[in-house]
Design a protein around this motif. Sequence first.
Motif, PDB file in Angstrom:
ATOM      1  N   ALA A   1       0.854  -1.190   0.000  1.00 36.94           N
ATOM      2  CA  ALA A   1       0.000   0.000   0.000  1.00 36.94           C
ATOM      3  C   ALA A   1       0.881   1.228   0.000  1.00 36.94           C
ATOM      4  O   ALA A   1       1.718   1.402   0.886  1.00 36.94           O
TER       5      ALA A   1
ATOM      6  N   ASP B   1       1.659   5.552  -0.250  1.00 34.42           N
ATOM      7  CA  ASP B   1       1.219   6.707   0.524  1.00 34.42           C
ATOM      8  C   ASP B   1       0.055   7.430  -0.140  1.00 34.42           C
ATOM      9  O   ASP B   1      -0.654   8.195   0.519  1.00 34.42           O
ATOM     10  N   LYS B   2      -0.142   7.247  -1.426  1.00 32.96           N
ATOM     11  CA  LYS B   2      -1.200   7.945  -2.154  1.00 32.96           C
ATOM     12  C   LYS B   2      -2.320   7.005  -2.562  1.00 32.96           C
ATOM     13  O   LYS B   2      -3.013   7.226  -3.554  1.00 32.96           O
TER      14      LYS B   2
ATOM     15  N   SER C   1      -8.218   0.418   5.674  1.00 34.18           N
ATOM     16  CA  SER C   1      -6.874   0.702   6.185  1.00 34.18           C
ATOM     17  C   SER C   1      -6.172  -0.620   6.467  1.00 34.18           C
ATOM     18  O   SER C   1      -6.802  -1.600   6.882  1.00 34.18           O
TER      19      SER C   1
ATOM     20  N   GLY D   1      -1.794   1.037   9.014  1.00 35.88           N
ATOM     21  CA  GLY D   1      -0.917   2.205   9.016  1.00 35.88           C
ATOM     22  C   GLY D   1      -1.281   3.203   7.948  1.00 35.88           C
ATOM     23  O   GLY D   1      -1.176   4.408   8.139  1.00 35.88           O
ATOM     24  N   LYS D   2      -1.718   2.691   6.780  1.00 30.14           N
ATOM     25  CA  LYS D   2      -2.032   3.553   5.655  1.00 30.14           C
ATOM     26  C   LYS D   2      -3.493   3.361   5.263  1.00 30.14           C
ATOM     27  O   LYS D   2      -4.087   2.312   5.502  1.00 30.14           O
TER      28      LYS D   2
ATOM     29  N   GLU E   1      -8.559   7.469  -2.002  1.00 26.27           N
ATOM     30  CA  GLU E   1      -7.292   8.209  -2.158  1.00 26.27           C
ATOM     31  C   GLU E   1      -7.399   9.598  -1.544  1.00 26.27           C
ATOM     32  O   GLU E   1      -6.490  10.048  -0.862  1.00 26.27           O
TER      33      GLU E   1
ATOM     34  N   ARG F   1      -8.653  13.471   9.048  1.00 25.33           N
ATOM     35  CA  ARG F   1      -7.864  12.307   9.455  1.00 25.33           C
ATOM     36  C   ARG F   1      -8.031  12.027  10.946  1.00 25.33           C
ATOM     37  O   ARG F   1      -7.972  10.862  11.380  1.00 25.33           O
TER      38      ARG F   1
END
Length: 593
Positions: A164, A166-167, A217, A220-221, A226, A232
């Motif tokens: 996964a 970051d974007k 999720s 973590g990400k 997107e 958050r």
Amino acid sequence: MLARFKSAYINLGIHRQMLLLISALMLGSFASYLLVLNMVYNTYDNQMYEKTSELLNMSSFEIENQLKDMENLSFRVVTDEQLQRYLFQLQQETSIYEKNVIRKKITNRLVAFAGSEKFVYSMLAVDREGELMFAGNREGVPAGMRPELIRLAQQHSGSNAWYAGDKGELIAVRQFKQFSGSTFTLHDLGTIMIRVRIDRIVQEQVESSSGSQLIISDGGKILYPEQLPLGRTIIDEGLGGSKPYGVIAGNSESYFSARIQSPYTGWTYLHMTPFDSMFQRVIWIKQLVTFVFIGIFLLALLLGTKLSRSITHPMERLLQKMRTVETGNLDQLGELPADPATTRAQNEVGLLHRTFNRMLRRIRELIDENYAKQLVIRETELKALQAQIDPHFLYNTLESINWMAKMNKQPEISRMVEALGFLLRSSVNMTDKVIRLEDELDIVRSYVTIQRMRFEERLNFTIEVPPELGDTLIPKLTLQPLVENAIHYALEPKIEACHIRIRAWREQDEVHIVVEDDGPGMTAEFLERLHQGQIQTRGKGIGLTNIMERIRLTFGSDYGLQIQSEPDVCTAFHIRIPYNKGELYDVQSAVGG
């Protein structure tokens, strides 16, 4: 303590007693309302979580089925014989030209794999020399994360691994392992990277409701979406809460969150629904009920004050009159025994009873006079009852009108008078509580004959009853009120013709009779309120509840009347009774037994 409170309450004036009682009842009702409302909210939260959990389980199951297909796709790619052969040839070949030719073949083969998969964003193969072969979008796998993907594939040594970014990138990576026949070797031939369109999988597999949001999720990400529609902080609070569901307060709006964790991928599925919009009507009702309660409480105090004053003031005036009468020169009479608890009370009622006992001997003459007046009134009422019209006189009058109509060649008036006479005789004579179906249909025909004089061609009436069901027994005046109801609610509001039909059939030991019309019909909500007795009909005849109860009392609780209606289509009254035939007295005795 309780005895003193009771004594103090009894000795209070009626005015204060009523105000205290009304206040206690209203406050108790409000406390009960708050308790029930809290229970309803808790129950609703649990049901919302159960429904949302079911939705999340179904959604995660569908999503992960597609992810399993992606794993199978990566397995098919790394085990493809042509790709295995091309990658092995790349390691053996020294000519740059030949290597480019082989890489072109690998690219074409990847295009063949990726072209049939709608959830594949791009497919990228990396050989041992670090050269890239693309299929699909060339920007699908960013260059900066390729070394990390290659290391991830090497760590899993031939098995599929999910990455996964970051974007919101979701990439399946797997090593090419050289194999000969059915035996795998440990030789590394390269790495396959498949970027999966997780957004398209979610949009196709999950039905989104207005304002709600599904968030995925890996711990973590955020894998999906997107672009986060919510803050958050709110999402982290929903993902890391101590309970699997709850209400999260945001800056501008609160959200109802529910989450589950997948045993297959270990991912967390979080469903966020705007709480305020979902509960807006409930909150509005709660506020409305609170304001209404306050208004009712104030109104009850005002009315209670007026009511108590309307009781105490006449009592005070009555006491003054009774004291005046007490001073008169009247014959002495004995007093009736009184309730000691009442006479000892220090409120207005106690004083009234004590004064009444002293005044009783003074009003005996008034009682006798009133008794005599009641006898005169009763005798007058009896004479009035005796002066009522004899039904036989009414029937003879109708026969005379019928004869005159025939003499004057007025067949329509004659038929109408005959139908009215038959209908009156049938309605007045209630000795037979159960009659034959054919006799009940005769009553209906007489009623329709009268109504056709009024509505003419607008009334389209038909009877579809087999002759063999004519002896079936039915409670008297069951069908005529239903036909009257159809004329009242279906025919009268319409301009065009209305079709009313009675049909019957037999199913084993039961007879089904349906009275239906093509009127405006009724909604499901109206039918539910009608069944619960919350609707006050406009008719003044025999009501539907009366018909239902008579059928059940006659044949048992297994039989009765059902209403089926569809707005702007039709309304049908469905009667279900046992198939009983025979002489009237035999069946009546059987039903009564």
